[in-house]
Design an enzyme around this catalytic site. Structure first.
Site, PDB file in Angstrom:
ATOM      1  N   SER A  17       0.849  -1.191   0.000  1.00  0.00           N
ATOM      2  CA  SER A  17       0.000   0.000   0.000  1.00  0.00           C
ATOM      3  C   SER A  17       0.885   1.242   0.000  1.00  0.00           C
ATOM      4  CB  SER A  17      -0.877   0.012   1.247  1.00  0.00           C
ATOM      5  OG  SER A  17      -1.366   1.319   1.474  1.00  0.00           O
TER       6      SER A  17
ATOM      7  N   HIS B 180      -1.197  -1.601  -4.214  1.00  0.00           N
ATOM      8  CA  HIS B 180      -2.480  -1.448  -3.509  1.00  0.00           C
ATOM      9  C   HIS B 180      -2.748   0.041  -3.282  1.00  0.00           C
ATOM     10  CE1 HIS B 180      -5.564  -2.950  -0.596  1.00  0.00           C
ATOM     11  NE2 HIS B 180      -5.226  -1.886   0.128  1.00  0.00           N
TER      12      HIS B 180
ATOM     13  N   ASP C 196      -5.336   2.858  -1.784  1.00  0.00           N
ATOM     14  CA  ASP C 196      -6.421   3.009  -0.814  1.00  0.00           C
ATOM     15  C   ASP C 196      -7.224   4.277  -1.092  1.00  0.00           C
ATOM     16  OD1 ASP C 196      -6.057   0.742   1.050  1.00  0.00           O
ATOM     17  OD2 ASP C 196      -4.081   1.650   1.365  1.00  0.00           O
TER      18      ASP C 196
ATOM     19  N   MET D  95     -10.254   6.571  -0.052  1.00  0.00           N
ATOM     20  CA  MET D  95     -11.102   6.843   1.128  1.00  0.00           C
ATOM     21  C   MET D  95     -11.848   8.155   0.923  1.00  0.00           C
ATOM     22  SD  MET D  95      -8.528   5.935   4.249  1.00  0.00           S
ATOM     23  CE  MET D  95      -7.298   4.626   4.139  1.00  0.00           C
TER      24      MET D  95
ATOM     25  N   HIS E  46      -8.413  -0.489  -3.558  1.00  0.00           N
ATOM     26  CA  HIS E  46      -9.207  -0.798  -2.365  1.00  0.00           C
ATOM     27  C   HIS E  46     -10.101   0.400  -2.090  1.00  0.00           C
ATOM     28  CE1 HIS E  46      -9.184  -1.733   2.265  1.00  0.00           C
ATOM     29  NE2 HIS E  46     -10.374  -1.884   1.715  1.00  0.00           N
TER      30      HIS E  46
ATOM     31  N   MET F  66     -12.606   2.300  -0.084  1.00  0.00           N
ATOM     32  CA  MET F  66     -13.247   2.473   1.231  1.00  0.00           C
ATOM     33  C   MET F  66     -14.139   3.700   1.112  1.00  0.00           C
ATOM     34  SD  MET F  66      -9.904   1.569   3.487  1.00  0.00           S
ATOM     35  CE  MET F  66      -8.869   1.871   2.056  1.00  0.00           C
TER      36      MET F  66
ATOM     37  N   MET G  23     -10.154  -7.296   6.310  1.00  0.00           N
ATOM     38  CA  MET G  23      -9.425  -6.236   7.017  1.00  0.00           C
ATOM     39  C   MET G  23      -8.931  -6.772   8.353  1.00  0.00           C
ATOM     40  SD  MET G  23      -9.285  -3.645   5.045  1.00  0.00           S
ATOM     41  CE  MET G  23      -8.396  -2.656   6.256  1.00  0.00           C
TER      42      MET G  23
ATOM     43  N   GLY H  27      -0.588   2.077   9.501  1.00  0.00           N
ATOM     44  CA  GLY H  27       0.204   2.093  10.721  1.00  0.00           C
ATOM     45  C   GLY H  27      -0.499   1.609  11.977  1.00  0.00           C
TER      46      GLY H  27
ATOM     47  N   ASP I 141      -5.272  -7.167   5.069  1.00  0.00           N
ATOM     48  CA  ASP I 141      -4.853  -5.763   4.972  1.00  0.00           C
ATOM     49  C   ASP I 141      -4.943  -5.116   6.338  1.00  0.00           C
ATOM     50  OD1 ASP I 141      -4.392  -3.127   4.283  1.00  0.00           O
ATOM     51  OD2 ASP I 141      -6.203  -2.911   3.041  1.00  0.00           O
TER      52      ASP I 141
HETATM   53  C1  DX5 Z   1      -6.099   0.833   5.940  1.00  0.00           C
HETATM   54  C2  DX5 Z   1      -5.722   0.546   4.508  1.00  0.00           C
HETATM   55  C3  DX5 Z   1      -4.468  -0.210   4.405  1.00  0.00           C
HETATM   56  C4  DX5 Z   1      -3.261   0.489   4.985  1.00  0.00           C
HETATM   57  C5  DX5 Z   1      -2.327  -0.563   5.457  1.00  0.00           C
HETATM   58  O1  DX5 Z   1      -7.441   1.156   6.036  1.00  0.00           O
HETATM   59  O2  DX5 Z   1      -6.720  -0.189   3.846  1.00  0.00           O
HETATM   60  O3  DX5 Z   1      -4.213  -0.636   3.077  1.00  0.00           O
HETATM   61  O4  DX5 Z   1      -2.601   1.318   4.084  1.00  0.00           O
HETATM   62  O5  DX5 Z   1      -1.295   0.030   6.138  1.00  0.00           O
HETATM   63  P1  DX5 Z   1      -0.427  -0.771   7.207  1.00  0.00           P
HETATM   64  O6  DX5 Z   1       0.249  -1.883   6.484  1.00  0.00           O
HETATM   65  O7  DX5 Z   1       0.517   0.265   7.709  1.00  0.00           O
HETATM   66  O8  DX5 Z   1      -1.379  -1.257   8.274  1.00  0.00           O
HETATM   67 ZN    ZN Z   2      -6.138  -1.124   1.908  1.00  0.00          ZN
END
Ligand code: DX5
Ligand code: ZN
Length: 221
Positions: free
Chosen positions: A8, A31, A33, A35, A64, A66, A135, A143, A173
């Site tokens: 990601s 990947h 993300d 949002m 992904h 969200m 998830m 993080g 993830d």
């Molecule tokens: C969180 C995202 C993840 C995130 C993962 O909602 O969907 O893809 O970037 O980050 P780490 O690997 O740091 O948990």
């Molecule tokens: Zn993700």
């Protein structure tokens, strides 16, 4: 069982994504993300950004989403040329119709579940899907710490996929790192998102290769 690492870029330098993506040539897919500050309490980027990334790299893209009203927005990402598009089942009014639409547009169709969403009500949807994303943190931020509470669902999902047959990927993830990836392999995951673990490493591509080797070794045990 094939192992895939899908880093990601959420914790990468978002102002320099072309360069950041070029730093991880060993990634199986990138990947991304998306949002919207509605489905999750955070805002990242949307379709114009993904279109620019598509034009700037030949790496395979794993989107992904969200976002709320995902039935309306997801097909645009497939049209933009993403190889895989993941929607959250909690945000979809018509997951079967959406999955079919994504496949028709040439993308893999993938369905994501928040940590507290059970897999069992969706078992009959497997023929419509190319990947299930579980998830392992509450979605919204990179993080965060890995949630072990998801491991029993991961095992049950692996059992459903094995009973179904075919080649549906099982992605995890959130909080995936050298200290959590083996637990996920043991529970049946084969596709691993890693954000902060990769981009906080001195050599991100070496971390991608190391996570993959570690997962492959765990899978062979
Ligand atoms: C969180 C995202 C993840 C995130 C993962 O909602 O969907 O893809 O970037 O980050 P780490 O690997 O740091 O948990
Ligand atoms: Zn993700």
């Amino acid at each position: 069982m094939g192992i895939r690492i899908t880093p990601s870029i959420l914790n990468a330098d978002l102002a320099d994504l072309k360069h950041e993506i070029a730093r991880i040539p060993s990634a199986d897919l990138i990947h991304l993300d998306v949002m919207d500050n509605r489905f999750v309490p955070n805002l990242t980027f949307g379709l114009p950004m993904v279109e620019s990334i598509r034009a700037s790299t030949d790496q395979l893209l794993d989107i992904h989403l969200m976002i709320a009203e995902v039935d309306r927005w997801a097909p645009g990402y497939a049209e933009a040329g993403a190889e895989s598009v993941t929607f959250h089942v909690e945000a979809s009014d018509a997951p079967v119709r959406l999955a079919r639409e994504l496949r028709k547009l040439g993308s893999r169709a993938s369905m994501a579940l928040r940590p507290a969403t059970p897999i069992e009500p969706y078992a009959d949807l497997l023929p419509e899907l190319d990947m299930i994303l579980l998830m392992t943190v509450e979605p919204g931020f990179g993080g965060q710490s890995f949630l072990d509470v998801v491991l029993p669902k991961l095992r049950r999902t692996r059992a459903l996929l094995d009973a179904h047959g075919g080649d549906i990927w099982l992605q995890v993830d959130g909080g995936i790192s050298e200290s959590t990836i083996e637990r996920c392999v043991d529970a049946g995951a084969d596709t691993f998102v890693a954000g902060s673990a990769v981009f906080s490493a001195a050599d991100p591509d070496a971390m991608v290769r190391s996570l993959k080797a570690q997962a492959e070794a765990a899978g062979a045990r």
